[in-house]
Design a protein around this motif. Structure first.
Motif, PDB file in Angstrom:
ATOM      1  N   TYR A 354       0.812  -1.224   0.000  1.00  0.00           N
ATOM      2  CA  TYR A 354       0.000   0.000   0.000  1.00  0.00           C
ATOM      3  C   TYR A 354       0.845   1.274   0.000  1.00  0.00           C
ATOM      4  N   THR A 355       0.499   2.193  -0.869  1.00  0.00           N
ATOM      5  CA  THR A 355       0.945   3.582  -0.807  1.00  0.00           C
ATOM      6  C   THR A 355      -0.267   4.431  -1.212  1.00  0.00           C
ATOM      7  N   GLU A 356      -0.274   5.675  -0.819  1.00  0.00           N
ATOM      8  CA  GLU A 356      -1.438   6.515  -1.121  1.00  0.00           C
ATOM      9  C   GLU A 356      -1.591   6.747  -2.627  1.00  0.00           C
ATOM     10  N   GLU A 357      -0.505   6.516  -3.391  1.00  0.00           N
ATOM     11  CA  GLU A 357      -0.567   6.734  -4.838  1.00  0.00           C
ATOM     12  C   GLU A 357      -1.515   5.762  -5.537  1.00  0.00           C
ATOM     13  N   ILE A 358      -1.840   4.622  -4.895  1.00  0.00           N
ATOM     14  CA  ILE A 358      -2.696   3.640  -5.576  1.00  0.00           C
ATOM     15  C   ILE A 358      -4.180   3.985  -5.455  1.00  0.00           C
ATOM     16  N   ILE A 359      -4.521   5.040  -4.724  1.00  0.00           N
ATOM     17  CA  ILE A 359      -5.933   5.428  -4.610  1.00  0.00           C
ATOM     18  C   ILE A 359      -6.378   6.036  -5.938  1.00  0.00           C
ATOM     19  N   PRO A 360      -7.427   5.484  -6.566  1.00  0.00           N
ATOM     20  CA  PRO A 360      -7.892   6.030  -7.853  1.00  0.00           C
ATOM     21  C   PRO A 360      -8.286   7.503  -7.715  1.00  0.00           C
ATOM     22  N   ARG A 361      -7.944   8.297  -8.725  1.00  0.00           N
ATOM     23  CA  ARG A 361      -8.248   9.728  -8.715  1.00  0.00           C
ATOM     24  C   ARG A 361      -9.033  10.104  -9.972  1.00  0.00           C
ATOM     25  N   ASN A 370      -9.142   9.555   4.099  1.00  0.00           N
ATOM     26  CA  ASN A 370      -8.707   8.195   3.791  1.00  0.00           C
ATOM     27  C   ASN A 370      -8.473   7.489   5.130  1.00  0.00           C
ATOM     28  N   CYS A 371      -9.447   6.674   5.557  1.00  0.00           N
ATOM     29  CA  CYS A 371      -9.403   6.038   6.881  1.00  0.00           C
ATOM     30  C   CYS A 371      -9.283   4.523   6.731  1.00  0.00           C
ATOM     31  N   GLU A 372      -8.487   3.912   7.577  1.00  0.00           N
ATOM     32  CA  GLU A 372      -8.218   2.474   7.454  1.00  0.00           C
ATOM     33  C   GLU A 372      -9.019   1.650   8.454  1.00  0.00           C
ATOM     34  N   GLN A 373      -9.561   0.525   7.981  1.00  0.00           N
ATOM     35  CA  GLN A 373     -10.127  -0.497   8.859  1.00  0.00           C
ATOM     36  C   GLN A 373      -9.391  -1.801   8.568  1.00  0.00           C
ATOM     37  N   MET A 374      -8.760  -2.372   9.578  1.00  0.00           N
ATOM     38  CA  MET A 374      -7.998  -3.612   9.403  1.00  0.00           C
ATOM     39  C   MET A 374      -8.939  -4.773   9.138  1.00  0.00           C
ATOM     40  N   HIS A 378      -2.473  -8.606   6.952  1.00  0.00           N
ATOM     41  CA  HIS A 378      -1.888  -8.184   5.682  1.00  0.00           C
ATOM     42  C   HIS A 378      -2.887  -7.484   4.753  1.00  0.00           C
ATOM     43  N   THR A 379      -4.158  -7.410   5.139  1.00  0.00           N
ATOM     44  CA  THR A 379      -5.138  -6.724   4.302  1.00  0.00           C
ATOM     45  C   THR A 379      -5.970  -5.763   5.149  1.00  0.00           C
ATOM     46  N   SER A 380      -6.483  -4.750   4.511  1.00  0.00           N
ATOM     47  CA  SER A 380      -7.385  -3.813   5.171  1.00  0.00           C
ATOM     48  C   SER A 380      -8.228  -3.161   4.082  1.00  0.00           C
ATOM     49  N   ARG A 381      -9.160  -2.331   4.499  1.00  0.00           N
ATOM     50  CA  ARG A 381      -9.915  -1.556   3.524  1.00  0.00           C
ATOM     51  C   ARG A 381      -9.901  -0.105   3.964  1.00  0.00           C
ATOM     52  N   ARG A 382      -9.896   0.764   2.982  1.00  0.00           N
ATOM     53  CA  ARG A 382      -9.809   2.194   3.223  1.00  0.00           C
ATOM     54  C   ARG A 382     -11.146   2.849   2.918  1.00  0.00           C
ATOM     55  N   LEU A 383     -11.648   3.630   3.871  1.00  0.00           N
ATOM     56  CA  LEU A 383     -12.865   4.394   3.634  1.00  0.00           C
ATOM     57  C   LEU A 383     -12.454   5.693   2.951  1.00  0.00           C
ATOM     58  N   GLY A 411      -2.783  -3.405 -10.152  1.00  0.00           N
ATOM     59  CA  GLY A 411      -2.179  -4.577  -9.520  1.00  0.00           C
ATOM     60  C   GLY A 411      -3.065  -5.188  -8.458  1.00  0.00           C
ATOM     61  N   HIS A 412      -4.056  -4.446  -7.965  1.00  0.00           N
ATOM     62  CA  HIS A 412      -4.934  -4.948  -6.914  1.00  0.00           C
ATOM     63  C   HIS A 412      -6.107  -5.738  -7.456  1.00  0.00           C
ATOM     64  N   ASN A 413      -6.095  -6.005  -8.755  1.00  0.00           N
ATOM     65  CA  ASN A 413      -7.104  -6.916  -9.293  1.00  0.00           C
ATOM     66  C   ASN A 413      -6.922  -8.309  -8.696  1.00  0.00           C
ATOM     67  N   SER A 414      -5.736  -8.579  -8.163  1.00  0.00           N
ATOM     68  CA  SER A 414      -5.465  -9.884  -7.549  1.00  0.00           C
ATOM     69  C   SER A 414      -5.685  -9.842  -6.038  1.00  0.00           C
ATOM     70  N   PHE A 415      -6.486  -8.870  -5.561  1.00  0.00           N
ATOM     71  CA  PHE A 415      -6.710  -8.728  -4.116  1.00  0.00           C
ATOM     72  C   PHE A 415      -7.250 -10.016  -3.497  1.00  0.00           C
ATOM     73  N   ARG A 416      -8.173 -10.695  -4.187  1.00  0.00           N
ATOM     74  CA  ARG A 416      -8.758 -11.933  -3.660  1.00  0.00           C
ATOM     75  C   ARG A 416      -7.670 -12.980  -3.410  1.00  0.00           C
ATOM     76  N   GLU A 417      -6.783 -13.154  -4.390  1.00  0.00           N
ATOM     77  CA  GLU A 417      -5.719 -14.150  -4.241  1.00  0.00           C
ATOM     78  C   GLU A 417      -4.782 -13.785  -3.093  1.00  0.00           C
ATOM     79  N   LYS A 418      -4.481 -12.495  -2.986  1.00  0.00           N
ATOM     80  CA  LYS A 418      -3.583 -12.048  -1.911  1.00  0.00           C
ATOM     81  C   LYS A 418      -4.250 -12.216  -0.550  1.00  0.00           C
ATOM     82  N   TYR A 419      -5.552 -11.936  -0.498  1.00  0.00           N
ATOM     83  CA  TYR A 419      -6.296 -12.089   0.754  1.00  0.00           C
ATOM     84  C   TYR A 419      -6.269 -13.537   1.220  1.00  0.00           C
ATOM     85  N   PHE A 420      -6.618 -14.453   0.321  1.00  0.00           N
ATOM     86  CA  PHE A 420      -6.704 -15.858   0.714  1.00  0.00           C
ATOM     87  C   PHE A 420      -5.336 -16.520   0.837  1.00  0.00           C
TER      88      PHE A 420
END
Length: 436
Positions: A354-361, A370-374, A378-383, A411-420
């Motif tokens: 994660y870096t803030e640059e990956i947030i779609p603009r 930009n608030c984080e919920q764990m 190794h994964t979280s979601r940002r509000l 690159g986060h299209n593989s989020f599901r694979e990384k999560y599991f």
């Protein structure tokens, strides 16, 4: 949440405010008591708000601060014909009743002229003591002490009264009531707004906006969910009942008059007329963990992807990449939000990358918070909260895709694979530890 609500009430969050990350107490500079009460009528994060009369790092500092507080501000609440009581709240420590009484008696230098009334006082005063955030290392003396007049409580009871456990219609991904209200507050939802959720599901996010007086609507690609058909998500219930739907949820809370409608639609394909339609867009897109991200595909695509509902409603679904979901969402918000309207959504991220640059603009949208919920180690979601600051023009439609800074999120299209993969590694480690 506090920042958004202050701006909704006409105030501004000063950059000079004293915000201590490792403390449950904030000192805010709010222009009026009316604004403070307005803020507390909405917040589910803040417990109470007080007019601060004194503050110090020790009892001596607190008393000196109280003696310096202007007497003309104190006197209206200390008159002989008034009633009052004093509470003590300690964070991270429990005091005996004798200790509490001793601390209250130490305030005898304050010119209280009224009578004590413990049941129904006109004015309530609080001593607040902060003993830090570490329950394994509680100091003998508080790190900070505060004394103030109570003004109002927040809306934390909404978390229980709107609990998903008691809700008529729920799904696998129904949003927690507390988070739903936080999202509505980030979106600065107000009476008579029109709020839209393009991934509406069982309508959990519509409920919080309707509670604040907004008219709500949504769309979802899942025909069964919109119409309340098919298998139930509740334990010990096989099929959904005849009246399990979004409208019934709003009716349950007396909010049906704010429900516009919900449509079966694909968020990747425009169904709305061009122009400004919504005051806020509040949503939780699918990440591929409990619900697969889908969009309508071509009939030429593989037959294996055909799905059938209980009402013989057929459609061909195809994969909807996470990056495409969020880029489509931002483009839609830029085109259909009113100026100053807000987009509030959850963005799943893989924390090691994660870096803030990956947030779609988008050039028409400004990032507000930009608030984080764990979710796991190794994964979280940002509000993510964004505000429309520029009118949408046709040349803005895809301009943000051309800039290289917006491509890393693909690159986060593989989020599901990384999560599991993390879940699999954790299970393997636990099994290995158990064998030892």
């Amino acid at each position: 949440e506090i920042t958004s609500l202050l701006s909704l009430c006409g105030g501004q969050f000063s950059g000079e405010q004293e915000i201590r990350v490792n403390s449950p107490f904030w000192i805010l500079n709010i222009p009026s008591e009316e604004m403070a009460r307005g803020l507390m009528k909405r917040t589910v994060c803040a417990k109470s708000i007080f007019e601060l009369w004194g503050h110090g790092r020790s009892a001596g500092e607190l008393y000196a601060s109280l003696k310096n507080y202007p007497m003309d501000k104190m006197l209206p609440y200390l008159q002989s014909d008034s009633t009052y009581k004093v509470h003590i709240h300690t964070f991270n420590k429990t005091l005996t009743q004798a200790q509490k009484i001793k601390k209250i008696d130490a305030l005898e230098f304050l010119p209280f002229k009224g009578k004590v009334n413990l049941k129904n006082p006109e004015h309530i005063f609080w001593i607040l003591e902060d003993y830090g955030m570490n329950p394994n290392n509680v100091p003998e003396e508080p790190l900070h002490l505060y004394f103030g007049r109570w003004i109002a409580d927040g809306q934390r009871e909404l978390i229980e009264s709107y609990s998903v456990k008691k809700r008529h219609f729920i799904g696998n991904t129904s949003m927690d009531a507390c988070l739903s209200f936080i999202m509505a507050n980030h979106g600065r939802v107000k009476p008579s707004d029109v709020v839209y959720d393009p991934f509406v599901g069982t309508g959990g996010l519509l409920i919080s906006s309707a509670h604040f007086g907004a008219y709500v609507c949504g769309t979802d690609i899942d025909y069964n969910t919109i119409h309340g058909l098919g298998k139930a998500s509740r334990k010990n219930q096989k099929w959904r009942g005849p009246d399990e739907n979004i409208r019934a949820n709003l009716r349950q809370y007396g909010l049906e008059k704010y429900y516009l409608d919900a449509l079966v639609a694909d968020s990747s394909r425009p169904i709305w007329r061009k122009g400004i339609l919504f005051d806020a867009i509040i949503t939780d897109p699918p990440y591929g963990i409990r619900e697969a991200p889908r969009r309508v595909g071509s009939p030429k695509e593989t037959v294996k992807s055909v799905e059938r509902s209980t009402d013989n409603h057929n459609f061909v679904s195809s994969n909807y990449h996470l990056s495409d979901i969020f880029f489509d969402l931002l483009k839609f918000a830029a085109e259909h939000l009113v100026m100053g309207g807000r987009l509030v959504y959850w963005l799943p991220i893989y924390r090691p990358e994660y870096t803030e640059e990956i947030i779609p603009r988008h050039p028409c949208l400004k990032l507000i918070s930009n608030c984080e919920q764990m979710l796991s180690s190794h994964t979280s979601r940002r509000l993510i909260t964004m505000e429309k600051v520029k009118e949408f023009k046709d040349q803005d439609e895809n301009s943000y895709l051309l800039d290289g800074q917006y491509t890393p999120y693909r690159g986060h299209n593989s989020f599901r694979e990384k999560y599991f993969s993390g879940v699999t590694k954790r299970i393997a480690k636990e099994e290995k530890d158990n064998q030892k």
